[in-house]
Structure formats: C-alpha cells, structure tokens
Scaffold this motif. Structure first.
Motif, PDB file in Angstrom:
ATOM      1  N   UNK A  42       0.828  -1.204   0.000  1.00 30.96           N
ATOM      2  CA  UNK A  42       0.000   0.000   0.000  1.00 30.96           C
ATOM      3  C   UNK A  42       0.865   1.258   0.000  1.00 30.96           C
ATOM      4  N   UNK A  43       1.992   1.188   0.674  1.00 28.81           N
ATOM      5  CA  UNK A  43       2.915   2.325   0.638  1.00 28.81           C
ATOM      6  C   UNK A  43       3.497   2.498  -0.756  1.00 28.81           C
ATOM      7  N   UNK A  44       4.008   1.411  -1.324  1.00 31.60           N
ATOM      8  CA  UNK A  44       4.788   1.528  -2.546  1.00 31.60           C
ATOM      9  C   UNK A  44       3.934   1.837  -3.769  1.00 31.60           C
ATOM     10  N   UNK A  48       4.923   5.098  -5.998  1.00 26.52           N
ATOM     11  CA  UNK A  48       5.361   5.051  -7.386  1.00 26.52           C
ATOM     12  C   UNK A  48       4.515   5.949  -8.277  1.00 26.52           C
ATOM     13  N   UNK A  49       3.213   5.958  -8.058  1.00 21.74           N
ATOM     14  CA  UNK A  49       2.340   6.797  -8.876  1.00 21.74           C
ATOM     15  C   UNK A  49       2.608   8.279  -8.631  1.00 21.74           C
ATOM     16  N   UNK A  50       2.795   8.663  -7.380  1.00 19.87           N
ATOM     17  CA  UNK A  50       3.061  10.060  -7.058  1.00 19.87           C
ATOM     18  C   UNK A  50       4.393  10.507  -7.650  1.00 19.87           C
ATOM     19  N   UNK A  54       5.461  13.385 -10.575  1.00 15.40           N
ATOM     20  CA  UNK A  54       6.334  14.460 -10.129  1.00 15.40           C
ATOM     21  C   UNK A  54       5.845  15.206  -8.911  1.00 15.40           C
ATOM     22  N   UNK A  55       5.034  14.557  -8.080  1.00 13.96           N
ATOM     23  CA  UNK A  55       4.483  15.222  -6.894  1.00 13.96           C
ATOM     24  C   UNK A  55       5.534  15.230  -5.789  1.00 13.96           C
ATOM     25  N   UNK A  56       6.001  16.421  -5.442  1.00 14.92           N
ATOM     26  CA  UNK A  56       6.993  16.546  -4.382  1.00 14.92           C
ATOM     27  C   UNK A  56       6.355  16.929  -3.050  1.00 14.92           C
TER      28      UNK A  56
END
Length: 259
Positions: A42-44, A48-50, A54-56
């Motif tokens: 659930x974390x990964x 990966x999508x974020x 390019x979501x910082x």
C-alpha cells in the motif's frame, strides 16, 4: 494435457494452492501472515504513482463528506470556499508541471470522498491541475469523487498507511468544518507538530466560529492538557484568500520559491 502416461495424472498437483505462484495467490497474499507485505504494498503503489507524476509536496484539505454544493446557508458557503481554495492554491502553489520539468509542489490532496474533499479536488480540476484522492475502504463503501486525477486516486485498506501518505508530503493542512473523521486528521497532524515529529507546517482551520463552538481550546489550556503556546500551532481563516494568506504567513512556499 495433464496425462503423464504411466505415472498417472498430475491434475491434483496443478490444482493445489501450494502450486500457485506466490505473487498470483490471492488467498496467500490476503492471509494474516502477509499483513506486513500488504502494508508495504500500500505504501509503494501510491509512492510510485506520485513519483511518476512528479508530486513533491501537497496541501492537505479535509472537511465533512456530508456538505454539498447545493446545501443550505453555511454548508453552501463552506463548499464554495473549499472549491475556491483548491483552485487558487493549484494556480499559485506550483501544482502545474513547469516547462523545465520541476517537480509539482503544493498539490491538493484530500481523503478522496465527496463534500468538502470533492470541492477541493474540483477546484484543482477547474484550472486543469492534478489533485490527489487518498480513499479508504469502509464498511459502507466510499466512492471516489469525480474530480481527483484518476491516476492519483488511491484506495487504502489500512488507515495508518493512508495517514502516512497524507502527512509525509504535506506542506500545509487546511481543515474545513467536519466531524469525527475530520477531527481525526486534524489531531493527527496537531500531535505530530506538537511533538516535533513532523516539519513545522502551517495549519489553518476554516470558520473560527464553527471550530470554537465545537472545541474549547482554551479549556484544554486551563486544565493543563496542552500548553498555551500549543494554540499557536494553528490559525483561523474565513475565506479562500484568507486561507492562502495564512498559509504564506505560516511559511508555505509557492513552487517558484522552493529550491
């Protein structure tokens, strides 16, 4: 063909759960022993999508799922201001990908559901900006609102992992009127701030009259449950522009100011 000649049929072996590839064995993956692996997945998956988008950093917006666009009185105002804030924060904060490929900053992130959360995602969509919906599986299924970016619309089983993703990139928290779920997110971040377990992000509560009517912060101080200076962890605002101004005053940096 399962016929192996004189050695007999191997159909039972092929059908056995033990023969399934572990990665394709849903019964195994959903077993108690694999809870830690599911937690990691659930974390990964969201991570990966974020990263791909390019979501910082994000601005987390929370509030009641029970407030609609066509509600009465203050409900309608709360919805309209949440939408307006989602719009202006997306325009000014850095959610749009820059021509030189800089990461996206201050992307609107919500719990993904309807009401105030949908309004904030909708505001971002109004200006063509991406926004995030961190949904949670509930006994009465929560459906994602139609305005979060589809590729950034997630569903979690574990509240803890959802909370982690909400908090770990947050540059700010904006909390509109809400109930238990909204209180949960508010006090989660306040606790992290109070204990210095998170960066010193600005926290803004929308509609001071509402918040002071449902939580007597001064009584908490009076009983020694919190320190007087803990009240400086958050501020109030009455409209979308006021929220943005309070965030900037609290240290929020728009995209172009972040090195």
């Amino acid at each position: 063909m399962n016929d192996v000649g004189d050695e007999g049929s191997n159909a039972a072996q092929l059908a056995s759960p033990s023969y399934r590839l572990a990665a394709l064995d849903s019964e195994y993956i959903l077993s108690d022993s694999m809870r830690g692996v599911r937690f990691m997945m659930e974390y990964d998956k969201a991570e990966q999508a974020l990263r791909a988008w390019g979501v910082r950093s994000t601005i987390v917006v929370f509030g009641s799922a029970r407030i609609g666009e066509n509600g009465d009185g203050e409900h309608r105002r709360w919805y309209a201001e949440a939408r307006a804030f989602g719009r202006l924060a997306s325009e000014r904060g850095g959610a749009m990908l820059s021509p030189n490929g800089q990461p996206r900053d201050n992307v609107i992130a919500t719990g993904g559901g309807p009401g105030i959360m949908g309004a904030a995602n909708r505001g971002a969509a109004d200006v063509g900006a991406p926004s995030i919906g961190f949904n949670i599986t509930l006994p009465h299924e929560q459906a994602p609102n139609p305005w979060s970016t589809p590729e950034l619309t997630f569903r979690f089983h574990y509240f803890a992992m959802r909370k982690m993703h909400l908090a770990m990139r947050a540059n700010a928290l904006v909390v509109f009127p809400g109930g238990f779920g909204t209180f949960d997110e508010l006090f989660e971040i306040l606790t992290l701030r109070q204990t210095d377990k998170s960066p010193r992000i600005p926290i803004v509560l929308f509609d001071e009259t509402y918040w002071r009517s449902v939580i007597n912060f001064d009584v908490l101080v009076g009983h020694g449950m919190i320190r007087a200076e803990d009240l400086e962890l958050f501020h109030f605002a009455e409209d979308a522009e006021g929220v943005w101004a309070a965030l900037l005053a609290g240290g929020l940096k728009p995209h172009e100011s972040i090195e």
